[in-house]
Design an enzyme around this catalytic site. Structure first.
Site, PDB file in Angstrom:
ATOM      1  N   TRP A   1      33.484  39.240 113.286  1.00  0.00           N
ATOM      2  CA  TRP A   1      34.442  40.054 112.522  1.00  0.00           C
ATOM      3  C   TRP A   1      33.724  41.113 111.695  1.00  0.00           C
ATOM      4  O   TRP A   1      34.198  42.242 111.575  1.00  0.00           O
ATOM      5  CB  TRP A   1      35.349  39.169 111.669  1.00  0.00           C
TER       6      TRP A   1
ATOM      7  N   ASP B   1      36.166  40.824 103.258  1.00  0.00           N
ATOM      8  CA  ASP B   1      37.136  40.253 104.196  1.00  0.00           C
ATOM      9  C   ASP B   1      37.177  38.749 103.925  1.00  0.00           C
ATOM     10  O   ASP B   1      36.228  38.032 104.243  1.00  0.00           O
ATOM     11  CB  ASP B   1      36.676  40.552 105.638  1.00  0.00           C
TER      12      ASP B   1
ATOM     13  N   LYS C   1      45.780  32.243 108.003  1.00  0.00           N
ATOM     14  CA  LYS C   1      44.966  31.040 107.786  1.00  0.00           C
ATOM     15  C   LYS C   1      45.545  30.279 106.592  1.00  0.00           C
ATOM     16  O   LYS C   1      46.339  29.379 106.779  1.00  0.00           O
ATOM     17  CB  LYS C   1      43.494  31.391 107.549  1.00  0.00           C
TER      18      LYS C   1
HETATM   19  C1  LIG Z   1      37.189  36.607 109.054  1.00  0.00           C
HETATM   20  C2  LIG Z   1      38.180  37.310 109.922  1.00  0.00           C
HETATM   21  N1  LIG Z   1      38.342  38.639 109.810  1.00  0.00           N
HETATM   22  C3  LIG Z   1      39.213  39.307 110.570  1.00  0.00           C
HETATM   23  C4  LIG Z   1      39.980  38.675 111.515  1.00  0.00           C
HETATM   24  C5  LIG Z   1      40.955  39.472 112.346  1.00  0.00           C
HETATM   25  O1  LIG Z   1      42.215  39.237 111.846  1.00  0.00           O
HETATM   26  P1  LIG Z   1      43.536  39.799 112.557  1.00  0.00           P
HETATM   27  O2  LIG Z   1      43.688  39.027 113.814  1.00  0.00           O
HETATM   28  O3  LIG Z   1      44.576  39.513 111.537  1.00  0.00           O
HETATM   29  O4  LIG Z   1      43.349  41.241 112.806  1.00  0.00           O
HETATM   30  C6  LIG Z   1      39.874  37.285 111.675  1.00  0.00           C
HETATM   31  C7  LIG Z   1      40.681  36.577 112.673  1.00  0.00           C
HETATM   32  O5  LIG Z   1      40.514  35.417 112.942  1.00  0.00           O
HETATM   33  C8  LIG Z   1      38.942  36.590 110.864  1.00  0.00           C
HETATM   34  O6  LIG Z   1      38.781  35.267 110.988  1.00  0.00           O
END
Ligand SMILES: Cc1ncc(COP(=O)(O)O)c(C=O)c1O
Length: 352
Positions: A102, A169, A193
């Protein structure tokens, strides 16, 4: 029998929240109308949005400290782009810590708008640790990190020290542990989550860091536009926002982040103790960087895989397979996961 839901996200939510959410879909606030068929501008829904916003600041202990709370759409993935749009000056530079898939996706988007200095990366070790001892550059518009690496099962215990705006994030460990949230200037998290269903993204931003880039920002990507419209510049994701509000109320009624942190510690400890005790298993992440939310582990004897998989499935466990980039298993033990479900898993590991 209710399953023991170890899914990484979307994931387990409190049963009480699911019951209240179902009722609101049938009949919201006794209106004889569904939550999802009334106007987002109705007094009943505006009150939901206001309450959700207030609970975020209250639980984080940052009321009246110059922060705005937004419930947006596009997932945390859109924040990978919105953050540089709103914070990276023209010809500017930002610093990123690369701790997983991510983070690297966030870096990719930021590079569309400016220079990115990667302060440190654990990519070479398949992201099984959180880098330490790196230098934080001073000539940057902001510093970005990912507090919990959902796929690899690592979690930051310390955050970069910087005078530049600190962006984090927190998608997979938001509201799970006490942090000094006032150290962060922008926090974002997909709801799916610890907060609610997929479909809304929480953004908590210190107002004074915005409006400084000199960039023309498309309206839908401009935090200031969303702030000025109280997250109703366009139709918000009414159901995910409502369920998020219910989950935040549930968390408050439990005793807030302090209480849930203790419960999360106990759950994680129970599982990591078994992983470390049982020679048939080993943890995937470096011990000092282990996550209390996503526990990644591997079998040391592959010949046991069929038996182990059979046992946990038979016990009603769901969502235990590891992400393909790590393999093995991942037990996601978010806020709503009861310790009894973790005990079921530990008992099976013990029996193997
Ligand atoms: C730490 C983290 N950041 C970003 C994301 C991406 O999130 P989204 O699917 O809401 O775009 C996730 C998805 O699991 C994640 O775990």
């Amino acid at each position: 029998m209710k399953k023991h839901n170890f899914s990484a996200g979307p994931c387990i939510l409190p049963q009480d929240v699911l019951n209240k959410a179902s009722e609101a879909v049938r009949n919201f606030n006794g209106l004889d109308l569904s939550l999802i068929e009334i106007s987002h501008r109705s007094a009943d829904f505006v009150a939901v949005m206001e309450k959700a916003r207030h609970l975020v600041l209250e639980l984080m202990g940052i009321e009246n400290k110059g922060y705005s709370v937004l419930f947006l759409q596009g997932g945390a993935s859109l924040e990978f782009l919105m953050v540089p749009y709103n914070l990276m000056s023209i010809g500017g530079k930002a610093a990123y810590l690369d701790t997983g898939t991510w983070s690297s996706k966030a870096i990719k988007e930021a590079k569309l708008l400016g220079d990115v200095e990667v302060m440190a990366s654990s990519k070479e070790a398949n992201y099984n640790f959180i880098p330490r001892g790196y230098t934080v550059p001073t000539d940057v518009d902001y510093v970005h990190c990912t507090s919990n690496n959902t796929i690899f099962g690592t979690q930051m215990k310390e955050f970069p020290q910087t005078d530049a705006p600190l962006v984090c994030d927190m998608s997979s460990d938001i509201f799970s542990r006490q942090l000094d949230f006032s150290k962060f200037d922008l926090i974002y998290a997909g709801a799916q989550k610890n907060m609610g269903p997929a479909g809304t993204t929480l953004v908590v931003v210190r107002d004074e860091i915005l409006g400084k880039t000199g960039r023309t920002i498309p309206s839908m990507l401009d935090y200031q536009v969303h702030i000025s419209k109280d997250s109703m510049f366009n139709t918000p994701a009414v159901f995910p926002v409502y369920v998020s509000m219910l989950t935040l109320e549930w968390l408050k009624s439990l005793g807030g982040i302090k209480t849930i942190e203790k419960m999360n510690r106990d759950k994680a400890q129970l599982l990591y103790d078994e992983i470390d005790r049982n020679p048939l298993f080993k943890g995937a992440a470096k011990k000092e960087d282990r996550s209390d939310m996503n526990v990644t582990f591997l079998l040391t004897d592959q010949s046991k895989k069929g038996e182990f998989d059979h046992l946990w499935k038979e016990a009603g466990i769901n969502g235990l397979n590891g992400h393909r980039s790590v393999g093995g298993y991942r037990a996601s033990i978010y806020n709503a996961m009861p310790i009894e479900s973790v005990q079921v898993l530990v008992d099976i590991m013990n029996k193997l």
